[in-house]
Design a protein around this motif. Sequence first.
Motif, PDB file in Angstrom:
ATOM      1  N   ALA A 127      -3.699   7.017   8.495  1.00 50.59           N
ATOM      2  CA  ALA A 127      -3.496   7.574   7.155  1.00 50.59           C
ATOM      3  C   ALA A 127      -2.000   7.657   6.871  1.00 50.59           C
ATOM      4  N   ASP A 128      -1.682   7.588   5.584  1.00 50.18           N
ATOM      5  CA  ASP A 128      -0.300   7.737   5.150  1.00 50.18           C
ATOM      6  C   ASP A 128      -0.333   8.300   3.731  1.00 50.18           C
ATOM      7  N   ASP A 129       0.620   9.144   3.428  1.00 51.17           N
ATOM      8  CA  ASP A 129       0.712   9.717   2.092  1.00 51.17           C
ATOM      9  C   ASP A 129       2.134   9.508   1.597  1.00 51.17           C
ATOM     10  N   THR A 130       2.278   8.928   0.412  1.00 54.56           N
ATOM     11  CA  THR A 130       3.606   8.631  -0.121  1.00 54.56           C
ATOM     12  C   THR A 130       4.326   9.867  -0.642  1.00 54.56           C
ATOM     13  N   TYR A 131       3.578  10.937  -0.907  1.00 53.30           N
ATOM     14  CA  TYR A 131       4.158  12.198  -1.398  1.00 53.30           C
ATOM     15  C   TYR A 131       4.987  12.007  -2.659  1.00 53.30           C
ATOM     16  N   SER A 132       4.597  11.052  -3.496  1.00 53.99           N
ATOM     17  CA  SER A 132       5.334  10.815  -4.725  1.00 53.99           C
ATOM     18  C   SER A 132       4.388  10.279  -5.784  1.00 53.99           C
ATOM     19  N   ASP A 133       4.761  10.485  -7.043  1.00 54.82           N
ATOM     20  CA  ASP A 133       3.927   9.982  -8.123  1.00 54.82           C
ATOM     21  C   ASP A 133       4.178   8.482  -8.309  1.00 54.82           C
ATOM     22  N   ALA A 182       0.839  -1.198   0.000  1.00 55.92           N
ATOM     23  CA  ALA A 182       0.000   0.000   0.000  1.00 55.92           C
ATOM     24  C   ALA A 182       0.873   1.247   0.000  1.00 55.92           C
ATOM     25  N   GLY A 183       0.421   2.245  -0.723  1.00 58.59           N
ATOM     26  CA  GLY A 183       1.093   3.539  -0.724  1.00 58.59           C
ATOM     27  C   GLY A 183       0.294   4.496   0.128  1.00 58.59           C
ATOM     28  N   THR A 184      -0.435   5.363  -0.500  1.00 60.61           N
ATOM     29  CA  THR A 184      -1.291   6.313   0.193  1.00 60.61           C
ATOM     30  C   THR A 184      -2.557   5.604   0.664  1.00 60.61           C
ATOM     31  N   TYR A 228      -2.514   1.438  -4.303  1.00 57.08           N
ATOM     32  CA  TYR A 228      -1.413   0.502  -4.476  1.00 57.08           C
ATOM     33  C   TYR A 228      -0.719   0.838  -5.788  1.00 57.08           C
ATOM     34  N   ASN A 229       0.587   0.573  -5.868  1.00 57.05           N
ATOM     35  CA  ASN A 229       1.340   0.850  -7.089  1.00 57.05           C
ATOM     36  C   ASN A 229       2.237  -0.330  -7.427  1.00 57.05           C
ATOM     37  N   THR A 230       2.243  -0.692  -8.703  1.00 58.93           N
ATOM     38  CA  THR A 230       3.139  -1.737  -9.185  1.00 58.93           C
ATOM     39  C   THR A 230       3.540  -1.402 -10.615  1.00 58.93           C
ATOM     40  N   ARG A 231       4.571  -2.043 -11.091  1.00 55.25           N
ATOM     41  CA  ARG A 231       5.058  -1.787 -12.449  1.00 55.25           C
ATOM     42  C   ARG A 231       4.654  -2.952 -13.343  1.00 55.25           C
ATOM     43  N   ILE A 232       4.106  -2.634 -14.509  1.00 56.83           N
ATOM     44  CA  ILE A 232       3.754  -3.675 -15.469  1.00 56.83           C
ATOM     45  C   ILE A 232       4.330  -3.325 -16.843  1.00 56.83           C
ATOM     46  N   SER A 262       1.265  -1.481 -26.126  1.00 54.25           N
ATOM     47  CA  SER A 262       2.489  -2.015 -25.528  1.00 54.25           C
ATOM     48  C   SER A 262       3.262  -0.885 -24.861  1.00 54.25           C
ATOM     49  N   GLY A 263       3.895  -1.204 -23.746  1.00 50.77           N
ATOM     50  CA  GLY A 263       4.701  -0.204 -23.066  1.00 50.77           C
ATOM     51  C   GLY A 263       5.003  -0.577 -21.630  1.00 50.77           C
ATOM     52  N   ASP A 264       5.778   0.275 -21.007  1.00 49.71           N
ATOM     53  CA  ASP A 264       6.190   0.126 -19.615  1.00 49.71           C
ATOM     54  C   ASP A 264       5.357   1.102 -18.793  1.00 49.71           C
ATOM     55  N   TYR A 265       4.580   0.581 -17.838  1.00 45.79           N
ATOM     56  CA  TYR A 265       3.644   1.414 -17.085  1.00 45.79           C
ATOM     57  C   TYR A 265       3.783   1.226 -15.576  1.00 45.79           C
ATOM     58  N   ALA A 266       3.471   2.288 -14.871  1.00 48.12           N
ATOM     59  CA  ALA A 266       3.240   2.203 -13.432  1.00 48.12           C
ATOM     60  C   ALA A 266       1.731   2.070 -13.289  1.00 48.12           C
ATOM     61  N   MET A 267       1.283   0.974 -12.684  1.00 50.66           N
ATOM     62  CA  MET A 267      -0.144   0.768 -12.508  1.00 50.66           C
ATOM     63  C   MET A 267      -0.536   1.177 -11.095  1.00 50.66           C
ATOM     64  N   GLU A 268      -1.436   2.140 -11.043  1.00 50.17           N
ATOM     65  CA  GLU A 268      -1.970   2.589  -9.762  1.00 50.17           C
ATOM     66  C   GLU A 268      -3.331   1.925  -9.582  1.00 50.17           C
TER      67      GLU A 268
END
Length: 156
Positions: free
Chosen positions: A60-66, A47-49, A145-149, A127-133
């Motif tokens: 509560a928590d905030d990741t303060y990042s994209d 979990a992020g934010t 939640y954030n992961t890379r796909i 097709s591409g490299d993505y950050a999935m939120e």
Amino acid sequence: MRKIVFSLTGSILILLIIIAVTGYCKYKPKPSVLEVFVNNQSALVEAGTYSLEKWGREAADDTYSDPVTLVRNDDPIVVGPSEEIMLEFENSPQTVKYYLWDVKTGKLAYKGLKGYPLKLEDSNVESGDYAMEIRAKWENGYVLYNTRIIVYNDAK
């Protein structure tokens, strides 16, 4: 003898109340654990934010990042556009939305994708490299939640 039993019972009861109140004061709700599955590949996603409330307690928590910055160095989940992305939450959310951010540019590429499970070809994801939120919402709050796909398309 009765006074001793009464005093001992009262002392134990007071001690149990103190322990319960202390535990309640220290309690903080925690985000649900998420595991993402694509074919035989799985990954735990942290979990992020988040903002949650349970039993009158809030956390509560905030990741303060994209999202791109958060996952840029993570091992990606490789997925074809016709493959389903399955999510397994510890506690099932009421709603789930997905956002794909282009890792190269850092810009939002696909907004508000829906589906449970998610099938990327339904949204014409290239097709591409993505950050999935992954934005999951429960009655008592929300978690991002954030992961890379990496999406690949053999046809192109």
